[in-house]
Design an enzyme around this catalytic site. Structure first.
Site, short mmCIF file in Angstrom:
data_model
loop_
_atom_site.label_atom_id
_atom_site.label_comp_id
_atom_site.label_asym_id
_atom_site.label_seq_id
_atom_site.Cartn_x
_atom_site.Cartn_y
_atom_site.Cartn_z
N SER A 1 28.01 5.60 115.14
CA SER A 1 27.00 5.28 116.17
C SER A 1 26.59 3.81 116.13
O SER A 1 26.26 3.23 117.17
CB SER A 1 25.79 6.21 116.06
OG SER A 1 25.05 5.94 114.90
N LYS B 1 42.43 -0.56 93.97
CA LYS B 1 41.46 -1.02 94.97
C LYS B 1 41.91 -2.36 95.56
O LYS B 1 41.74 -2.64 96.74
CB LYS B 1 40.09 -1.16 94.31
CG LYS B 1 39.04 -1.68 95.25
CD LYS B 1 37.67 -1.32 94.77
CE LYS B 1 36.64 -1.77 95.76
NZ LYS B 1 35.46 -0.95 95.74
N MET C 1 31.53 3.71 103.70
CA MET C 1 30.98 4.31 102.49
C MET C 1 31.74 3.94 101.22
O MET C 1 31.76 4.71 100.27
CB MET C 1 30.94 5.84 102.66
CG MET C 1 29.95 6.25 103.73
SD MET C 1 28.28 5.59 103.38
CE MET C 1 27.32 6.39 104.64
N HIS D 1 22.05 -0.70 106.17
CA HIS D 1 21.65 0.31 105.18
C HIS D 1 20.37 1.00 105.67
O HIS D 1 19.44 0.32 106.12
CB HIS D 1 21.42 -0.36 103.82
CG HIS D 1 21.05 0.63 102.78
ND1 HIS D 1 21.98 1.47 102.20
CD2 HIS D 1 19.85 0.96 102.23
CE1 HIS D 1 21.36 2.26 101.33
NE2 HIS D 1 20.07 1.98 101.33
C1 GAR Z 1 23.96 4.86 108.96
O1 GAR Z 1 22.71 5.48 108.76
C2 GAR Z 1 24.15 3.71 108.00
O2 GAR Z 1 22.98 2.98 107.77
C3 GAR Z 1 24.55 4.45 106.75
O3 GAR Z 1 25.44 5.43 107.21
C4 GAR Z 1 25.09 5.79 108.54
C5 GAR Z 1 26.30 5.61 109.42
O4 GAR Z 1 26.05 6.08 110.71
N1 GAR Z 1 25.19 3.58 105.81
C6 GAR Z 1 25.04 3.71 104.50
O5 GAR Z 1 24.38 4.58 103.98
C7 GAR Z 1 25.82 2.68 103.69
N2 GAR Z 1 25.40 2.72 102.34
P1 GAR Z 1 27.05 5.74 111.89
O6 GAR Z 1 28.46 6.07 111.37
O7 GAR Z 1 26.64 6.66 113.01
O8 GAR Z 1 26.91 4.29 112.23
#
Ligand code: GAR
Length: 209
Positions: free
Chosen positions: A15, A67, A92, A111
């Site tokens: 998103s 990695k 992630m 974040h």
């Molecule tokens: C979001 O809330 C982002 O901040 C979080 O994952 C979600 C992804 O949503 N990211 C983390 O937690 C990174 N450590 P999205 O795929 O709908 O953008």
């Protein structure tokens, strides 16, 4: 105006990627998404990129011995598409030395907490469990730590007594979409310095005062 080129790394729903794609359709937005890389072949973000005819690459960590080799593949793609800025939008995995060295201070992450509180996974749930009354989201430059780099921008939301981790996460997500769009614009159009761990934006014309 020549738009700057964004490479977006994703792992899931996408998103925040969508927010950037939508923003970039406006002529006066300074950036466009030129390539998407997902480490997760099931990520819905892949469908979003395809729908917009944005090249999307699936690069799975399991397909590489180390990695370093995994990140070398991602580096190759980002260089091929001549990206000016790398955006981690729900990516992630922890960024390693290969990508950090290839894009010094050119990788940013969103974040879902007000850092430095609640770094790492499930930040919204951790904030809810802790009982904070205000939470939010942060966009920061990526360094070698976990959610630890210099902060570019933040947005706050209230936490209500009847919230669940999910309702709080939804409220934060709405702000994430605005924050990612405004933060990318800010660092691509304004002058700034990284002083210690502070990102200091220079006010235009301040040098003449
Ligand atoms: C979001 O809330 C982002 O901040 C979080 O994952 C979600 C992804 O949503 N990211 C983390 O937690 C990174 N450590 P999205 O795929 O709908 O953008």
């Amino acid at each position: 105006m020549e738009k700057k080129r964004l490479g977006v790394l994703v792992s899931g729903r996408g998103s925040n990627l969508q927010a950037l794609i939508d923003a970039s359709k406006k002529d006066d937005y300074p950036a466009k998404v030129v390539v998407v890389v997902s480490n997760n072949p099931e990520a819905y973000a892949i469908e979003r990129a395809k729908k917009e005819n944005i090249p999307v690459y699936i690069v799975k960590r399991e397909d590489y011995k180390s990695k370093k080799e995994y990140e070398e593949k991602i580096r190759e793609i980002l260089i091929e598409y001549k990206v000016d800025l790398v955006v981690l939008a729900g990516y992630m995995k922890i960024i390693g030395k290969t990508l950090l060295d290839a894009f010094p201070w050119k990788i940013i992450n969103i974040h879902p907490s007000l850092l430095p509180s609640f770094p790492g996974l499930e930040a919204q749930k951790k904030a809810w469990e802790y009982g904070v009354k205000i939470s939010g989201c942060t966009v920061h430059f990526v360094d070698e730590g976990i959610d630890s780099g210099p902060i570019i921008g933040q947005r706050a939301v209230p936490v209500y007594d009847d919230d669940t981790p999910e309702t709080l996460a939804d409220r934060i997500l709405q702000e994430e979409h605005k924050l990612i769009v405004e933060s990318v614009k800010k660092i691509l159009t304004e002058e700034y310095e990284i002083v210690g761990r502070r990102v200091v934006f220079k006010k235009k014309g301040a040098e003449n005062i």
